[in-house]
Design a protein around this motif. Structure first.
Motif, PDB file in Angstrom:
ATOM      1  N   GLN A  69      43.712  28.772  33.170  1.00 52.43           N
ATOM      2  CA  GLN A  69      44.021  29.384  34.414  1.00 52.43           C
ATOM      3  C   GLN A  69      44.064  31.070  33.992  1.00 52.43           C
ATOM      4  N   LEU A  70      43.955  31.937  35.152  1.00 50.24           N
ATOM      5  CA  LEU A  70      44.258  33.253  34.982  1.00 50.24           C
ATOM      6  C   LEU A  70      45.711  33.214  35.869  1.00 50.24           C
ATOM      7  N   VAL A  71      46.733  34.104  35.143  1.00 52.26           N
ATOM      8  CA  VAL A  71      48.066  34.041  35.637  1.00 52.26           C
ATOM      9  C   VAL A  71      48.593  35.520  35.518  1.00 52.26           C
ATOM     10  N   GLY A  72      49.007  35.789  36.670  1.00 50.16           N
ATOM     11  CA  GLY A  72      49.527  37.166  37.107  1.00 50.16           C
ATOM     12  C   GLY A  72      50.844  37.294  37.705  1.00 50.16           C
ATOM     13  N   ALA A  73      51.620  38.302  37.551  1.00 46.97           N
ATOM     14  CA  ALA A  73      52.801  38.365  38.224  1.00 46.97           C
ATOM     15  C   ALA A  73      53.160  39.760  38.529  1.00 46.97           C
ATOM     16  N   GLN A  74      54.121  39.773  39.667  1.00 47.76           N
ATOM     17  CA  GLN A  74      54.257  40.972  40.305  1.00 47.76           C
ATOM     18  C   GLN A  74      55.720  41.180  40.245  1.00 47.76           C
ATOM     19  N   CYS A  75      56.141  42.575  39.758  1.00 51.79           N
ATOM     20  CA  CYS A  75      57.376  43.025  39.671  1.00 51.79           C
ATOM     21  C   CYS A  75      58.678  41.996  39.071  1.00 51.79           C
ATOM     22  N   SER A  76      59.399  41.503  39.803  1.00 52.52           N
ATOM     23  CA  SER A  76      60.368  40.391  39.279  1.00 52.52           C
ATOM     24  C   SER A  76      59.665  39.101  38.904  1.00 52.52           C
ATOM     25  N   GLY A  77      58.471  38.813  39.467  1.00 53.53           N
ATOM     26  CA  GLY A  77      57.775  37.522  38.889  1.00 53.53           C
ATOM     27  C   GLY A  77      57.403  37.746  37.557  1.00 53.53           C
ATOM     28  N   THR A  78      57.433  39.080  37.041  1.00 53.28           N
ATOM     29  CA  THR A  78      57.173  39.065  35.536  1.00 53.28           C
ATOM     30  C   THR A  78      58.287  38.367  34.518  1.00 53.28           C
ATOM     31  N   LEU A  79      59.408  38.303  35.431  1.00 57.88           N
ATOM     32  CA  LEU A  79      60.426  37.600  34.792  1.00 57.88           C
ATOM     33  C   LEU A  79      60.255  36.140  34.560  1.00 57.88           C
ATOM     34  N   LEU A  80      60.002  35.465  35.723  1.00 54.33           N
ATOM     35  CA  LEU A  80      59.470  34.310  35.562  1.00 54.33           C
ATOM     36  C   LEU A  80      58.361  34.007  34.743  1.00 54.33           C
ATOM     37  N   LEU A  81      57.241  34.979  34.358  1.00 55.60           N
ATOM     38  CA  LEU A  81      56.426  34.642  33.173  1.00 55.60           C
ATOM     39  C   LEU A  81      57.127  34.629  31.907  1.00 55.60           C
ATOM     40  N   GLN A 102      46.342  41.547  29.382  1.00 56.80           N
ATOM     41  CA  GLN A 102      45.597  40.958  28.162  1.00 56.80           C
ATOM     42  C   GLN A 102      45.370  39.732  28.197  1.00 56.80           C
ATOM     43  N   GLY A 103      44.108  39.426  27.999  1.00 54.96           N
ATOM     44  CA  GLY A 103      43.286  38.206  28.334  1.00 54.96           C
ATOM     45  C   GLY A 103      43.574  37.780  29.522  1.00 54.96           C
ATOM     46  N   PRO A 104      44.021  36.261  29.733  1.00 54.92           N
ATOM     47  CA  PRO A 104      44.117  35.625  30.903  1.00 54.92           C
ATOM     48  C   PRO A 104      45.348  35.993  31.523  1.00 54.92           C
ATOM     49  N   VAL A 105      46.214  36.843  31.314  1.00 57.03           N
ATOM     50  CA  VAL A 105      47.736  37.167  31.882  1.00 57.03           C
ATOM     51  C   VAL A 105      47.945  38.708  32.077  1.00 57.03           C
ATOM     52  N   ALA A 106      48.017  38.690  33.532  1.00 52.35           N
ATOM     53  CA  ALA A 106      48.267  40.171  33.733  1.00 52.35           C
ATOM     54  C   ALA A 106      49.708  40.355  34.609  1.00 52.35           C
ATOM     55  N   THR A 107      50.196  41.748  34.596  1.00 53.18           N
ATOM     56  CA  THR A 107      51.405  42.176  35.463  1.00 53.18           C
ATOM     57  C   THR A 107      51.250  43.337  35.911  1.00 53.18           C
ATOM     58  N   THR A 124      42.699  42.752  42.563  1.00 53.79           N
ATOM     59  CA  THR A 124      41.255  43.404  42.139  1.00 53.79           C
ATOM     60  C   THR A 124      41.052  42.751  40.728  1.00 53.79           C
ATOM     61  N   TRP A 125      41.993  42.787  39.884  1.00 50.45           N
ATOM     62  CA  TRP A 125      41.833  41.979  38.520  1.00 50.45           C
ATOM     63  C   TRP A 125      41.196  40.507  38.866  1.00 50.45           C
ATOM     64  N   VAL A 126      41.808  39.908  39.574  1.00 52.66           N
ATOM     65  CA  VAL A 126      41.080  38.311  40.082  1.00 52.66           C
ATOM     66  C   VAL A 126      39.777  38.396  40.299  1.00 52.66           C
ATOM     67  N   VAL A 169      41.603  49.035  36.922  1.00 53.89           N
ATOM     68  CA  VAL A 169      41.740  47.561  36.134  1.00 53.89           C
ATOM     69  C   VAL A 169      40.491  47.209  35.341  1.00 53.89           C
ATOM     70  N   ARG A 170      39.490  47.895  35.431  1.00 53.35           N
ATOM     71  CA  ARG A 170      38.107  47.691  34.791  1.00 53.35           C
ATOM     72  C   ARG A 170      38.377  47.715  33.104  1.00 53.35           C
ATOM     73  N   PRO A 171      39.247  48.397  32.781  1.00 50.00           N
ATOM     74  CA  PRO A 171      39.413  48.560  31.036  1.00 50.00           C
ATOM     75  C   PRO A 171      39.857  47.110  30.638  1.00 50.00           C
ATOM     76  N   PHE A 172      40.900  46.583  31.347  1.00 50.82           N
ATOM     77  CA  PHE A 172      41.207  45.169  31.111  1.00 50.82           C
ATOM     78  C   PHE A 172      40.447  44.030  31.146  1.00 50.82           C
ATOM     79  N   VAL A 173      39.413  44.253  31.917  1.00 48.47           N
ATOM     80  CA  VAL A 173      38.316  43.305  32.296  1.00 48.47           C
ATOM     81  C   VAL A 173      37.188  43.238  31.049  1.00 48.47           C
ATOM     82  N   ASP A 174      36.731  44.605  30.942  1.00 46.60           N
ATOM     83  CA  ASP A 174      35.701  45.001  30.023  1.00 46.60           C
ATOM     84  C   ASP A 174      36.362  44.430  28.569  1.00 46.60           C
TER      85      ASP A 174
END
Length: 203
Positions: A97-109, A145-150, A162-164, A198-203
């Protein structure tokens, strides 16, 4: 036949509308390409930090099946992070899976062990809690980094979306979707700025 991309936007009571709704709206611009972003969480309804009640489209466990999982933020994320019974219902796998988090969602990751040794982005209020969880916090709006974004900052939800889109649909489709929603007179510059970030993290 177009392969579907199921996207779970995890949304809890006290959620930040900008986090959940911007990602929901942007990603569903690619419905013709099989994207299906839905609000996902415990219970049937959640109420936002500003008192907006919405019906969830999917149960929390649906996130375990989705191709993409995005964590929004909210007023009660710190309490959710300490709720082991709730988080144990999530069995996410960044290998699949691709997994991303926003703001305090990063704490859950961090609590779910999904960040590993990756640095992360978050909002200024949540930063001390994320640091306390052993994560190095960046002074940046987006990092992957890889399949995880914040992402850090409410409007940085557009970077997660945009990343997704870049990873799952390619740059042409992402650019078209961003161009559609961008302010008139700024469309090309707006889309290019998001993609350039976002592109540098995808390339």
């Amino acid at each position: 036949m177009q392969r579907s991309t199921r996207i779970a936007i995890l949304t809890f009571d006290g959620f930040n509308e900008l986090d959940s709704f911007i990602a929901l709206g942007l990603l569903n611009r690619l419905k013709p390409l099989g994207f299906a972003a839905e609000l996902c969480g415990p219970g049937g309804h959640v109420t936002s930090m500003n008192g907006v009640s919405v019906q969830l489209q999917r149960p929390l466990e649906w996130a375990n099946e989705a191709e993409v999982v995005l964590f929004g933020s909210g007023l009660y994320t710190r309490a959710i992070a300490e709720n082991g019974a709730l988080l144990d219902r999530l069995q996410l796998d960044p290998v699949k899976q691709l997994v991303g988090a926003q703001c305090s969602g990063t704490l859950l990751l961090a609590r779910l062990g999904l960040l590993g040794d990756r640095p992360a982005c978050t909002d200024l209020t949540t930063k001390p809690w994320v640091v306390e969880a052993g994560v190095r916090v960046l002074d940046e709006p987006f990092h992957a980094q890889g399949p995880v974004a914040t992402a850090g900052g409410c409007l940085a939800s557009q970077y997660l979306a945009t990343w997704v889109m870049l990873l799952k649909a390619g740059e042409a489709a992402a650019r078209e979707a961003l161009h559609y929603v961008a302010p008139v007179g700024e469309k090309q510059d707006y889309a290019e700025r998001l993609i350039a970030r976002v592109r540098p993290f995808v390339d």
